[in-house]
Design a protein around this motif. Structure first.
Motif, PDB file in Angstrom:
ATOM      1  N   ASP A  99      25.858 -10.112  33.213  1.00 50.46           N
ATOM      2  CA  ASP A  99      25.299 -11.417  33.568  1.00 50.46           C
ATOM      3  C   ASP A  99      26.034 -12.473  32.749  1.00 50.46           C
ATOM      4  N   ALA A 100      25.757 -13.711  33.002  1.00 48.61           N
ATOM      5  CA  ALA A 100      26.498 -14.799  32.349  1.00 48.61           C
ATOM      6  C   ALA A 100      26.174 -14.928  30.860  1.00 48.61           C
ATOM      7  N   ALA A 101      25.078 -14.337  30.419  1.00 47.86           N
ATOM      8  CA  ALA A 101      24.626 -14.563  29.048  1.00 47.86           C
ATOM      9  C   ALA A 101      25.020 -13.465  28.057  1.00 47.86           C
ATOM     10  N   ALA A 102      25.533 -12.342  28.525  1.00 48.47           N
ATOM     11  CA  ALA A 102      25.765 -11.229  27.611  1.00 48.47           C
ATOM     12  C   ALA A 102      26.954 -10.389  28.039  1.00 48.47           C
ATOM     13  N   THR A 103      27.542  -9.682  27.059  1.00 46.90           N
ATOM     14  CA  THR A 103      28.544  -8.663  27.361  1.00 46.90           C
ATOM     15  C   THR A 103      28.122  -7.375  26.678  1.00 46.90           C
ATOM     16  N   LEU A 104      28.640  -6.274  27.177  1.00 44.16           N
ATOM     17  CA  LEU A 104      28.371  -4.990  26.546  1.00 44.16           C
ATOM     18  C   LEU A 104      29.583  -4.093  26.678  1.00 44.16           C
ATOM     19  N   GLU A 105      29.632  -3.082  25.822  1.00 46.72           N
ATOM     20  CA  GLU A 105      30.752  -2.153  25.814  1.00 46.72           C
ATOM     21  C   GLU A 105      30.615  -1.160  26.954  1.00 46.72           C
ATOM     22  N   ALA A 106      31.748  -0.869  27.601  1.00 41.42           N
ATOM     23  CA  ALA A 106      31.775   0.096  28.689  1.00 41.42           C
ATOM     24  C   ALA A 106      33.144   0.766  28.731  1.00 41.42           C
ATOM     25  N   GLN A 107      33.198   1.848  29.436  1.00 36.70           N
ATOM     26  CA  GLN A 107      34.454   2.539  29.707  1.00 36.70           C
ATOM     27  C   GLN A 107      34.941   2.124  31.095  1.00 36.70           C
ATOM     28  N   ARG A 139      44.094   5.739  32.652  1.00 39.53           N
ATOM     29  CA  ARG A 139      43.642   6.077  31.307  1.00 39.53           C
ATOM     30  C   ARG A 139      42.317   5.374  31.066  1.00 39.53           C
ATOM     31  N   ARG A 140      41.340   6.119  30.567  1.00 45.93           N
ATOM     32  CA  ARG A 140      40.038   5.529  30.261  1.00 45.93           C
ATOM     33  C   ARG A 140      40.141   4.732  28.969  1.00 45.93           C
ATOM     34  N   ILE A 141      39.645   3.503  29.023  1.00 44.46           N
ATOM     35  CA  ILE A 141      39.672   2.611  27.865  1.00 44.46           C
ATOM     36  C   ILE A 141      38.291   1.993  27.671  1.00 44.46           C
ATOM     37  N   THR A 142      38.069   1.450  26.490  1.00 44.30           N
ATOM     38  CA  THR A 142      36.834   0.737  26.180  1.00 44.30           C
ATOM     39  C   THR A 142      37.064  -0.756  26.363  1.00 44.30           C
ATOM     40  N   VAL A 143      36.130  -1.389  27.087  1.00 42.26           N
ATOM     41  CA  VAL A 143      36.210  -2.829  27.353  1.00 42.26           C
ATOM     42  C   VAL A 143      34.838  -3.450  27.130  1.00 42.26           C
ATOM     43  N   ARG A 144      34.790  -4.771  27.199  1.00 46.92           N
ATOM     44  CA  ARG A 144      33.513  -5.491  27.168  1.00 46.92           C
ATOM     45  C   ARG A 144      33.323  -6.146  28.526  1.00 46.92           C
ATOM     46  N   VAL A 145      32.238  -5.813  29.195  1.00 45.26           N
ATOM     47  CA  VAL A 145      31.947  -6.359  30.521  1.00 45.26           C
ATOM     48  C   VAL A 145      30.725  -7.255  30.458  1.00 45.26           C
ATOM     49  N   ALA A 146      30.630  -8.128  31.445  1.00 41.60           N
ATOM     50  CA  ALA A 146      29.507  -9.063  31.522  1.00 41.60           C
ATOM     51  C   ALA A 146      28.642  -8.715  32.738  1.00 41.60           C
ATOM     52  N   LEU A 171      34.612  -8.121  34.525  1.00 39.61           N
ATOM     53  CA  LEU A 171      35.486  -7.792  33.404  1.00 39.61           C
ATOM     54  C   LEU A 171      36.575  -8.854  33.317  1.00 39.61           C
ATOM     55  N   ALA A 172      36.583  -9.614  32.242  1.00 36.99           N
ATOM     56  CA  ALA A 172      37.590 -10.661  32.033  1.00 36.99           C
ATOM     57  C   ALA A 172      38.846 -10.075  31.402  1.00 36.99           C
ATOM     58  N   GLY A 173      39.997 -10.707  31.713  1.00 38.51           N
ATOM     59  CA  GLY A 173      41.251 -10.305  31.112  1.00 38.51           C
ATOM     60  C   GLY A 173      41.992  -9.208  31.846  1.00 38.51           C
ATOM     61  N   PHE A 174      41.539  -8.891  33.058  1.00 37.66           N
ATOM     62  CA  PHE A 174      42.167  -7.848  33.870  1.00 37.66           C
ATOM     63  C   PHE A 174      42.259  -8.339  35.309  1.00 37.66           C
ATOM     64  N   ALA A 175      43.180  -7.731  36.075  1.00 38.32           N
ATOM     65  CA  ALA A 175      43.330  -8.042  37.499  1.00 38.32           C
ATOM     66  C   ALA A 175      43.454  -6.731  38.269  1.00 38.32           C
ATOM     67  N   ARG A 176      42.973  -6.749  39.507  1.00 37.09           N
ATOM     68  CA  ARG A 176      42.950  -5.570  40.375  1.00 37.09           C
ATOM     69  C   ARG A 176      43.905  -5.825  41.547  1.00 37.09           C
ATOM     70  N   PHE A 177      44.784  -4.850  41.795  1.00 38.88           N
ATOM     71  CA  PHE A 177      45.769  -4.989  42.860  1.00 38.88           C
ATOM     72  C   PHE A 177      45.752  -3.768  43.771  1.00 38.88           C
ATOM     73  N   ALA A 178      46.193  -3.971  45.000  1.00 34.43           N
ATOM     74  CA  ALA A 178      46.398  -2.857  45.914  1.00 34.43           C
ATOM     75  C   ALA A 178      47.570  -2.019  45.401  1.00 34.43           C
ATOM     76  N   ILE A 179      47.501  -0.728  45.649  1.00 39.28           N
ATOM     77  CA  ILE A 179      48.591   0.189  45.319  1.00 39.28           C
ATOM     78  C   ILE A 179      49.312   0.498  46.623  1.00 39.28           C
ATOM     79  N   ALA A 180      50.615   0.407  46.618  1.00 37.55           N
ATOM     80  CA  ALA A 180      51.411   0.636  47.830  1.00 37.55           C
ATOM     81  C   ALA A 180      51.066   1.985  48.452  1.00 37.55           C
ATOM     82  N   GLY A 181      50.670   1.958  49.731  1.00 36.88           N
ATOM     83  CA  GLY A 181      50.388   3.172  50.481  1.00 36.88           C
ATOM     84  C   GLY A 181      49.053   3.826  50.211  1.00 36.88           C
ATOM     85  N   GLU A 182      48.197   3.211  49.405  1.00 37.77           N
ATOM     86  CA  GLU A 182      46.903   3.811  49.055  1.00 37.77           C
ATOM     87  C   GLU A 182      45.749   2.919  49.500  1.00 37.77           C
ATOM     88  N   THR A 183      44.560   3.507  49.562  1.00 39.28           N
ATOM     89  CA  THR A 183      43.361   2.752  49.929  1.00 39.28           C
ATOM     90  C   THR A 183      42.619   2.236  48.708  1.00 39.28           C
TER      91      THR A 183
END
Length: 134
Positions: free
Chosen positions: A90-98, A81-88, A32-44
């Motif tokens: 594979d390198a050749a295609a993207t599709l809509e996902a939650q 919050r659940r949102i709609t995004v476009r994920v890849a 998923l492009a355009g997003f970043a994932r971080f640790a949450i303080a005190g959580e796994t």
């Protein structure tokens, strides 16, 4: 109507996913492009927020039914919050996902969350005991 679901934290791991959903779904790696994932303080588990130029690797589950989507919403809770995004898938295609956007960025640490350091047993013991199969 079934939809695809992109997971990037605890739900990428089959032992957690299978405690939250009832159906059997095809899974595959995705990015998923355009997003970043971080640790949450005190959580796994992590939180994901929009961030230009970043990308998150995760697992895409195909054609998740409405009942299991409602279960995922309940599992994620009010901090996401659940949102709609476009994920890849594979390198050749993207599709809509939650996917689930984290709503409390002030709780994020500056450190990226590392999937290979996920403390599965601790997480399951804390968050999945009363779930199906848990």
């Amino acid at each position: 109507m079934p939809c695809h679901v992109f997971t990037y934290g605890s739900l990428m791991f089959a032992p957690v996913w299978q405690r939250v959903v009832r159906g059997q779904y095809r899974a595959q790696p995705a990015r998923l492009a355009g997003f970043a994932r971080f640790a949450i303080a005190g959580e796994t588990y992590p939180g994901m927020v929009a961030q230009a130029g970043a990308a998150v690797d995760g697992v895409l589950y195909r054609d998740v039914d409405e009942r299991d989507l409602a279960g995922l919403d309940a599992f994620e809770g009010e901090d996401y919050r659940r949102i709609t995004v476009r994920v890849a898938p594979d390198a050749a295609a993207t599709l809509e996902a939650q996917t689930y956007l984290y709503l409390l960025p002030q709780k994020l640490t500056p450190s990226p969350w590392q999937a290979d350091a996920f403390q599965m047993e601790r997480f399951i013991g804390s968050y999945c005991r009363d779930r199906l199969g848990g």
